[in-house]
Motif scaffolding. Structure first.
Motif, PDB file in Angstrom:
ATOM      1  N   HIS A 288       7.235  22.990  -6.905  1.00 36.45           N
ATOM      2  CA  HIS A 288       6.839  24.043  -7.871  1.00 36.45           C
ATOM      3  C   HIS A 288       5.712  23.589  -8.790  1.00 36.45           C
ATOM      4  N   GLN A 289       5.855  22.314  -9.171  1.00 35.84           N
ATOM      5  CA  GLN A 289       4.780  21.804 -10.062  1.00 35.84           C
ATOM      6  C   GLN A 289       3.411  21.831  -9.402  1.00 35.84           C
ATOM      7  N   VAL A 290       3.408  21.359  -8.153  1.00 36.28           N
ATOM      8  CA  VAL A 290       2.098  21.376  -7.426  1.00 36.28           C
ATOM      9  C   VAL A 290       1.555  22.804  -7.349  1.00 36.28           C
TER      10      VAL A 290
ATOM     11  N   MET B 263      -1.903  24.204  -8.870  1.00 36.16           N
ATOM     12  CA  MET B 263      -2.935  24.879  -8.048  1.00 36.16           C
ATOM     13  C   MET B 263      -3.282  26.254  -8.642  1.00 36.16           C
ATOM     14  N   GLN B 264      -2.197  26.962  -9.075  1.00 37.41           N
ATOM     15  CA  GLN B 264      -2.451  28.286  -9.693  1.00 37.41           C
ATOM     16  C   GLN B 264      -3.305  28.132 -10.955  1.00 37.41           C
TER      17      GLN B 264
ATOM     18  N   GLU C 243      -6.910  27.748 -10.075  1.00 35.13           N
ATOM     19  CA  GLU C 243      -7.496  29.045  -9.655  1.00 35.13           C
ATOM     20  C   GLU C 243      -7.816  29.910 -10.878  1.00 35.13           C
ATOM     21  N   LEU C 244      -6.842  29.871 -11.821  1.00 34.33           N
ATOM     22  CA  LEU C 244      -7.042  30.676 -13.028  1.00 34.33           C
ATOM     23  C   LEU C 244      -8.267  30.189 -13.824  1.00 34.33           C
ATOM     24  N   SER C 245      -8.409  28.851 -13.899  1.00 38.01           N
ATOM     25  CA  SER C 245      -9.583  28.291 -14.622  1.00 38.01           C
ATOM     26  C   SER C 245     -10.898  28.771 -13.996  1.00 38.01           C
ATOM     27  N   ALA C 246     -10.953  28.770 -12.666  1.00 40.17           N
ATOM     28  CA  ALA C 246     -12.203  29.208 -11.970  1.00 40.17           C
ATOM     29  C   ALA C 246     -12.505  30.667 -12.286  1.00 40.17           C
TER      30      ALA C 246
END
Lengths: 697, 123
Positions: A44-46, A50-51, A54-57
């Motif tokens: 879950h942490q990974v 990753m999410q 994606e949000l930062s981009a």
């Protein structure tokens, strides 16, 4: 940095929530369960990490989008400002009308400047309501083209201003959408001035074309090197060539290349860019004719010049005729005056001859009568001499003179010529210096200036002739011919009509006359000017209209004393003993001269023709020391005859006699000349000198 | 014998005519222009005046016009050799119209002169 802290906070929050979630879950019962749970948590942490990435981009992308939008909005604002400024400040008229009903939506200052209408006066109205179209067809054309193409370019239309005057505009328009509403954007430029200039230019061109086509003078476009680009119809008829032929001929084909003034004319034009001169031109058939040529260099790059040629053959012919008629008139006038004097002298000669016959036995009386007859004949000789002077047929023989004597002598004839309505007075200077001049020429100057003065005083007046010694200083002179020095000044001052400055500048030009047709003498002041210049003198003229004219004639002082002619002594006949060949076709003259020569000791061989003279000269038995011959004889003149005699008898001396001019004849050292009628006593002196000269050689 | 005034600006003409007329026993006075002629006429009586027409300083026409104003006038003969601008016949015709008794065209001979003088003086 703030964004990173925010992200970190979110991650800690997530971790806390995860811890809480795990704590709320049933605890693992075994290691296996714990390991499985740990694994799930790691997965879950990974996923969460990753999410997060994606949000930062996504956030970065959104930020860039926002920045771009802001920049675009700023640019748009600038463009809008530019457009607005352009719209309002344009000197051209710009107006926006709704397409649906034609109402003005917006106008600029240019519209107001050109039409006179303000925005308040036009917004909400149509062009038809304002009656702005001077020609309704212009509006129809605009509407039609906009409908068909959506755009109109450079439509010329006439608009009516608020004040009723019209203005010509060049109009472009297109349909645009403003906030979704179709509108017509029109831009018009005031081209009234341009149109007026075009009209003036067209009128000027038309005028020029008319001049070029209709002028009686030949007109050429050329370059300064003489190439012809264009020629008008008169040029074609004047030179007898087509325009193509003239262009091919160039300057060298129409101007007489042998004209001595041509080179100077070309050089003058190069220097002063324009000339106005007389030259001779050549027609296609080779005929040379006089012409007035005006030429102006109109452009240097490309080099162009404009040439106008006027055929002055007719004018020259008329000038010649006028000159001839003036001469005839002068001769007529002179003949009348001469007849008067001659008749008086004939009265004396005939009268004394009659008296001599009556007193045939009284030798003293007869001698007296003969002297009177000789005086009368001598006076008659002076008259013929004056006649020759007037027709410029006199041989010029300068002598040392007392001008007072010559003028006093001229005055005798002047009184008759001038008439009683003009009073003449002569104020001679005492101890007047001598001059070196032909007395006949001085007489001519006096006569002509006096006659001119008379003609300037048709209602009478006075003429004062004065002589004076004067030392002339060139620094105070207005005459370009003046030279400093001692002069005898002869002044002719009249109270006549006078001359204006313009006339004064022309009076010494040949053919220049201010006299009415039929009143000119044809013996112009040009002759006087020529005589005075020939004698190294000059003339100053001052004149005032309605007040009179003063001619000051300056003749250089001569430092010798007048020579007394030896033959002036009445009884000084020079005798001789030589042998003379006398050639004279006039029997009376030959007889009297022969008788005289025999009387004073000469042997005379008479010949009535040159042919007889040549026969005598060819006869070696006849001694001839000198030939005394008439100059003008039928068949052969004296000069030609003497050339033949010299072939037979080289170096024989000769005396020519003639009543005509021998002005253009060159005499050698062995040849002498006597003007007829000559004095027999003077002839005897000349014979003696010429023959003794031969003896010296 | 008549008392005659001769007016001519040519001194030789005066001399030769004087010689002619003195041979006919006339008494001759001369004047070299019209002005002098008129001044003599104002002082003296003459039977005949013979005057030239073209002269400086009062010509023959002026002499004739002066006579027109006089109550008693002598006989007049006008003579001319022409002028620079006027024809000789025109001048002499003018003189006739101004009551010259006789006109003579210069040059003339002794017989013509004496005959003219006799004619006008009715000698």
């Amino acid at each position: 940095m703030a964004e990173e802290m925010k992200n970190t906070t979110s991650a800690s929050e997530l971790r806390r929530k995860a811890d809480e979630n795990i704590a709320s879950q049933p605890q693992p019962t075994s290691d296996l369960d714990a390991k499985r749970l740990l694994h799930e948590l790691q997965v879950h942490q990974v996923e969460l990490e990753m999410q997060n990435l994606e949000l930062s981009a996504t956030v970065t992308s959104l930020k860039q989008e926002i920045t771009d939008r802001k920049e675009a909005e700023a640019k748009l604002h600038i463009i809008e400002e530019k457009f607005s400024t352009t719209f309002h400040l344009s000197p051209d008229s710009i107006n926006i009308n709704r397409l649906s009903d034609g109402m003005y939506v917006e106008i600029n200052e240019g519209f107001t400047a050109i039409t006179g209408y303000t925005a308040e006066e036009v917004i909400g109205k149509t062009s038809l309501e304002l009656n702005i179209w001077d020609n309704p067809e212009d509006r129809s054309r605009l509407a039609k083209e906009l409908k068909e193409c959506g755009i109109v370019n450079n439509l010329e239309a006439t608009f009516r201003r608020k004040d009723g005057t019209t203005v010509v505009g060049l109009m472009s328009a297109r349909v645009i959408k403003i906030e979704g509403e179709p509108c017509i954007l029109s831009i018009s430029r005031d081209i009234s001035i341009r149109k007026q200039t075009e009209r003036l230019l067209k009128a000027s061109e038309e005028r020029y074309r008319t001049i070029f086509e209709q002028s009686l003078d030949a007109i050429f476009y050329t370059n300064p090197d003489g190439a012809i680009y264009k020629a008008n119809p008169s040029a074609c008829s004047m030179f007898g060539m087509t325009e193509q032929e003239l262009c091919a001929a160039g300057r060298n084909g129409i101007i007489n290349r042998d004209d001595p003034k041509l080179a100077a004319a070309i050089a003058d034009r190069k220097q002063s860019r324009q000339i106005n001169t007389e030259l001779t031109c050549v027609r296609k058939n080779g005929e040379v004719f006089p012409a007035e040529v005006s030429s102006v260099i109109t452009s240097e790059d490309p080099p162009q010049s404009f040439v106008i040629i006027r055929d002055i053959s007719e004018r020259k012919r008329i000038e010649q005729q006028l000159l001839q008629s003036q001469k005839m008139e002068a001769i007529g006038q002179l003949a009348g005056g001469v007849a008067h004097d001659f008749n008086n002298k004939l009265m004396a000669i005939l009268g004394y001859a009659e008296l001599a016959k009556m007193d045939i036995n009284d030798s003293d009386k007869i001698l007296n009568y003969l002297d009177e007859m000789i005086r009368a004949a001598e006076h008659s000789r002076d008259i013929t001499c004056r006649l020759l002077t007037f027709s410029r047929q006199q041989v010029v023989t300068p002598q040392v003179l007392d001008a007072n004597k010559i003028i006093a002598h001229s005055l005798k004839s002047l009184y008759r010529l001038i008439g009683e309505h003009v009073s003449i007075s002569f104020e001679p200077c005492e101890n007047l210096w001598n001059i070196g001049m032909d007395p006949v020429q001085l007489d001519q100057v006096v006569m002509k200036l006096s006659i001119n003065a008379r003609d300037a005083m048709p209602d009478g007046g006075s003429l004062i002739i004065e002589t004076r010694n004067t030392t002339y200083d060139i620094s105070s002179s207005s005459s370009i011919d003046a030279v400093s020095g001692d002069y005898v000044m002869v002044t002719f001052c009249d109270t006549g009509t006078g001359m204006d400055k313009e006339t004064l500048t022309h009076i010494f030009e040949p053919f220049f006359t201010t006299k009415e047709v039929g009143k000119g003498t044809g013996l112009g002041l040009a002759t006087i000017y020529g005589i005075i210049r020939q004698n190294s003198g000059f003339i100053d003229v001052t004149s005032s209209v309605a007040q009179g004219t003063e001619f000051k004639v300056y003749i250089p002082r001569h430092f010798s004393e007048p020579i007394k002619e030896p033959a002036a002594k009445a009884d000084s006949v020079s005798t001789g003993s030589s042998s003379i060949l006398l050639v004279e076709d006039e029997d009376a003259v030959r007889n009297v001269v022969s008788l005289f020569l025999k009387k004073i000791g000469y042997t005379v061989h008479e010949a009535a023709t040159p042919t007889v003279a040549l026969e005598l000269a060819d006869d070696p038995s006849i001694q001839i020391d000198l030939v005394l011959t008439d100059y003008v004889m039928p068949g052969m003149n004296g000069k030609v005859m003497m050339e033949r005699i010299h072939e037979l008898r080289p170096r024989i001396r000769c005396i020519y006699a003639s009543g005509f001019s021998t002005e253009h004849v060159q005499f050698s050292k062995e040849e002498h000349f006597m003007q007829k009628p000559y004095d027999l006593i003077k002839l005897s002196g000349l014979l003696k000198r010429v023959i003794s000269g031969k003896e010296v050689q | 014998m008549a008392k005659i005034l001769l007016i001519d600006d040519d001194e030789q003409v005066l001399k030769v005519m004087t010689s002619f007329l003195e041979r006919e026993h006339h008494q001759i006075t001369t004047a070299i222009n019209g002005r002098l002629g008129i001044s003599l006429l104002e002082k003296q009586q003459f039977d005949l005046v013979i005057t030239d027409v073209i002269m400086p300083d009062q010509d023959g026409i002026e002499v004739l016009m002066w006579f027109l104003k006089q109550v008693n006038r002598p006989k007049i003969i006008a003579m001319s050799g022409g002028s620079a601008s006027l024809d000789q016949n025109l001048l002499l015709n003018t003189c006739s119209k101004l009551h010259a008794d006789k006109v003579l065209s210069k040059p003339f001979d002794f017989a013509t002169l004496t005959s003219a003088v006799s004619e006008v003086l009715e000698i």
